[in-house]
Design an enzyme around this catalytic site. Structure first.
Site, PDB file in Angstrom:
ATOM      1  N   ASP A   1      -6.943   3.204  -3.625  1.00 36.05           N
ATOM      2  CA  ASP A   1      -7.776   3.115  -2.430  1.00 36.05           C
ATOM      3  C   ASP A   1      -7.888   4.801  -2.095  1.00 36.05           C
ATOM      4  OD1 ASP A   1      -8.865   2.944   0.160  1.00 36.05           O
ATOM      5  OD2 ASP A   1      -7.153   1.844   1.065  1.00 36.05           O
TER       6      ASP A   1
ATOM      7  N   GLY B   1      -4.416  -4.133   5.935  1.00 43.02           N
ATOM      8  CA  GLY B   1      -3.347  -3.683   7.112  1.00 43.02           C
ATOM      9  C   GLY B   1      -3.750  -2.461   7.582  1.00 43.02           C
TER      10      GLY B   1
ATOM     11  N   LYS C   1     -10.414  -6.536   7.758  1.00 45.16           N
ATOM     12  CA  LYS C   1      -9.247  -6.026   8.567  1.00 45.16           C
ATOM     13  C   LYS C   1     -10.109  -6.632  10.000  1.00 45.16           C
ATOM     14  CE  LYS C   1      -7.714  -1.961   6.454  1.00 45.16           C
ATOM     15  NZ  LYS C   1      -7.669  -0.456   6.594  1.00 45.16           N
TER      16      LYS C   1
ATOM     17  N   LYS D   1      -1.295  -0.969  -4.502  1.00 47.04           N
ATOM     18  CA  LYS D   1      -2.225  -0.111  -4.104  1.00 47.04           C
ATOM     19  C   LYS D   1      -1.710   1.218  -3.912  1.00 47.04           C
ATOM     20  CE  LYS D   1      -4.658  -0.172   0.269  1.00 47.04           C
ATOM     21  NZ  LYS D   1      -5.199  -0.769   1.415  1.00 47.04           N
TER      22      LYS D   1
ATOM     23  N   GLU E   1     -10.932   0.968  -3.972  1.00 50.43           N
ATOM     24  CA  GLU E   1     -11.366   0.687  -2.322  1.00 50.43           C
ATOM     25  C   GLU E   1     -11.920   1.864  -1.920  1.00 50.43           C
ATOM     26  OE1 GLU E   1      -7.822  -0.954  -0.371  1.00 50.43           O
ATOM     27  OE2 GLU E   1      -8.763  -0.736   1.650  1.00 50.43           O
TER      28      GLU E   1
ATOM     29  N   SER F   1       0.778  -1.286   0.011  1.00 48.20           N
ATOM     30  CA  SER F   1       0.265   0.157   0.052  1.00 48.20           C
ATOM     31  C   SER F   1       0.942   1.123   0.167  1.00 48.20           C
ATOM     32  CB  SER F   1      -0.913  -0.038   1.134  1.00 48.20           C
ATOM     33  OG  SER F   1      -1.655   1.087   1.431  1.00 48.20           O
TER      34      SER F   1
ATOM     35  N   LYS G   1      -2.588   4.797  -2.852  1.00 51.04           N
ATOM     36  CA  LYS G   1      -3.610   5.895  -2.233  1.00 51.04           C
ATOM     37  C   LYS G   1      -3.948   6.964  -3.106  1.00 51.04           C
ATOM     38  CE  LYS G   1      -3.761   3.889   1.771  1.00 51.04           C
ATOM     39  NZ  LYS G   1      -5.178   3.203   2.411  1.00 51.04           N
TER      40      LYS G   1
ATOM     41  N   ASP H   1     -13.744  -1.145   2.400  1.00 53.44           N
ATOM     42  CA  ASP H   1     -12.894  -1.564   3.581  1.00 53.44           C
ATOM     43  C   ASP H   1     -13.598  -0.627   4.847  1.00 53.44           C
ATOM     44  OD1 ASP H   1     -11.028  -0.923   5.514  1.00 53.44           O
ATOM     45  OD2 ASP H   1      -9.417  -0.016   4.403  1.00 53.44           O
TER      46      ASP H   1
END
Ligand code: OSB
Ligand code: MG
Length: 378
Positions: free
Chosen positions: A195, A297, A269, A167, A220, A141, A169, A245
């Protein structure tokens, strides 16, 4: 030994662990993780460590490390200390009764109960959970970078290290051009996703649809956590599958999301959903519905990671998880051996080692501890 859980005491600690590099998401940045560690002790003197994933500020969920400390010491611990549970799956219902929210606080204790069973049976956490994998696939990430080229560089480096999912952000102003630059550098086949951490609204649907051309595995959590209905609207307008998420806070919410069509993939998660019982229930529900899941995570230390890796061995965790090795986050982790990733992007599951599969470096934990509180049964 039976799986009876009888927690006689627990020690909470706050440690401060600096990240190797700051991690920026749409709603905030973290440079040093403030982490609650728990050490549970049962009436036979068996101990197990666990970790609370709450962050320093309420920018991911309403919980913070300070609310979690309060919740654990005032409300969660008193419900379990001195009680007897027939097994670790009995802890979640006991914490659910007349008790709203505080999932991360609950999860730290609930997951610790599963850890205690592993320690008591002297088998791996993976065996206790019924996991089936010897290795788990790992993604990375990547936080928001200053510009598209910088992001493309770190993404290319991550792919070269073997990560099986990249991934990125994203946030308004750091999205389409950033993803375009990454796709250009990584090539058309690389497993890439974005995400948003709830940074958009349904008004951004046309803008987000521009991401469709980059063949993302998923996007995400584009919208707010309580926006299941609008996620379903948005999914109708996007080719890119939506992964939820923040929205998935328990098995009922997962069922709602599937019924509404709010997404096609679920990030699990355990901290966010109150622990392993809920996480397993979501996993099973999604498996039945043919919906793939992957393990998210929360920048965990090596203790939280042990729990995450064990959970990710369940069969329907078919996509690579945010389960990066220790060195991605820390100069030095608080466990030995540290978590490592092979060149093929796989993390070895310590299924042949009892308990968490890693030893806590107690001297290092002591050095990093800034507060400590021990609670015992009355
Ligand atoms: O949205 O998945 C997220 C970290 C903190 C808060 C939210 C998220 C994340 C990550 C980190 O993406 C993933 C990791 O632990 O490597
Ligand atoms: Mg996320």
């Amino acid at each position: 030994m039976p799986d009876t859980i009888a927690i006689a005491g627990m020690t909470l600690r706050e440690i401060r662990l600096p990240l190797r590099e700051p991690f920026r998401i749409s709603s905030g940045m973290v440079t040093t993780r403030r982490i609650i560690l728990l050490e549970l002790r049962d009436r036979d003197g068996v101990t197990a460590w666990s970790e609370c994933v709450a962050g320093e500020r309420p920018n991911y969920s309403p919980e913070t490390i300070d609310t979690a400390w309060l919740a654990i010491s005032e409300w969660v611990a008193p419900r379990v200390l001195g009680q007897e549970f027939a097994g670790p799956a009995e802890v979640d219902p006991a914490l659910a009764r007349d008790f709203r929210g505080h999932n991360m606080a609950k999860a730290a204790v609930e997951m610790g109960a599963w850890g205690l069973v592993a320690e008591r049976r002297a088998v791996s956490l993976t065996a206790v959970l019924g996991g089936t994998r010897a290795k788990v696939a790992t993604g990375i990430s990547l936080g928001i970078q200053p510009d598209p080229d910088s992001l493309a560089r770190v993404a290319a480096d991550a792919l070269a290290q073997g990560y099986r999912k990249i991934k990125c952000k994203i946030a308004p102003g750091a999205d389409v051009e950033y993803i375009a630059a990454v796709r250009e550098v990584l090539g058309p086949e690389a497993p890439l996703m974005a995400d948003a951490n709830s940074a958009y609204t349904l008004n951004d649907a046309d803008h987000l649809a521009k991401l469709d051309q980059y063949d993302l595995l998923m996007i995400e959590q584009p919208l707010a956590s309580d926006d299941l209905v609008r996620h379903a609207e948005l999914q109708k307008k996007l080719k890119t599958p939506i992964c939820l998420d923040e929205s998935i806070t328990g098995v009922d919410r997962a069922a709602d999301a599937l019924a509404l069509g709010s997404g096609k993939i679920v990030n699990i998660k355990p901290g966010r959903v109150g622990g392993f019982r809920q996480a397993k229930a979501i996993h099973d529900l999604c498996a039945e519905a043919g919906v793939p899941v992957w393990h998210g995570g929360m920048l965990e230390s090596g203790i939280g990671r042990a729990y995450n890796v064990a959970l990710a061995t369940l069969a329907n965790f078919t996509l690579p998880g945010d389960l990066s090795p220790s060195a991605r986050y820390w100069e030095r982790d608080i466990v030995t051996p540290e978590w490592t990733m092979a060149e093929d992007g796989m993390v070895q599951v310590p299924y042949h080692r009892p308990g968490l599969g890693v030893a806590v470096d107690i001297d290092r934990v002591d050095d990093l501890t800034v507060r400590k509180q021990t609670l015992t049964a009355e």
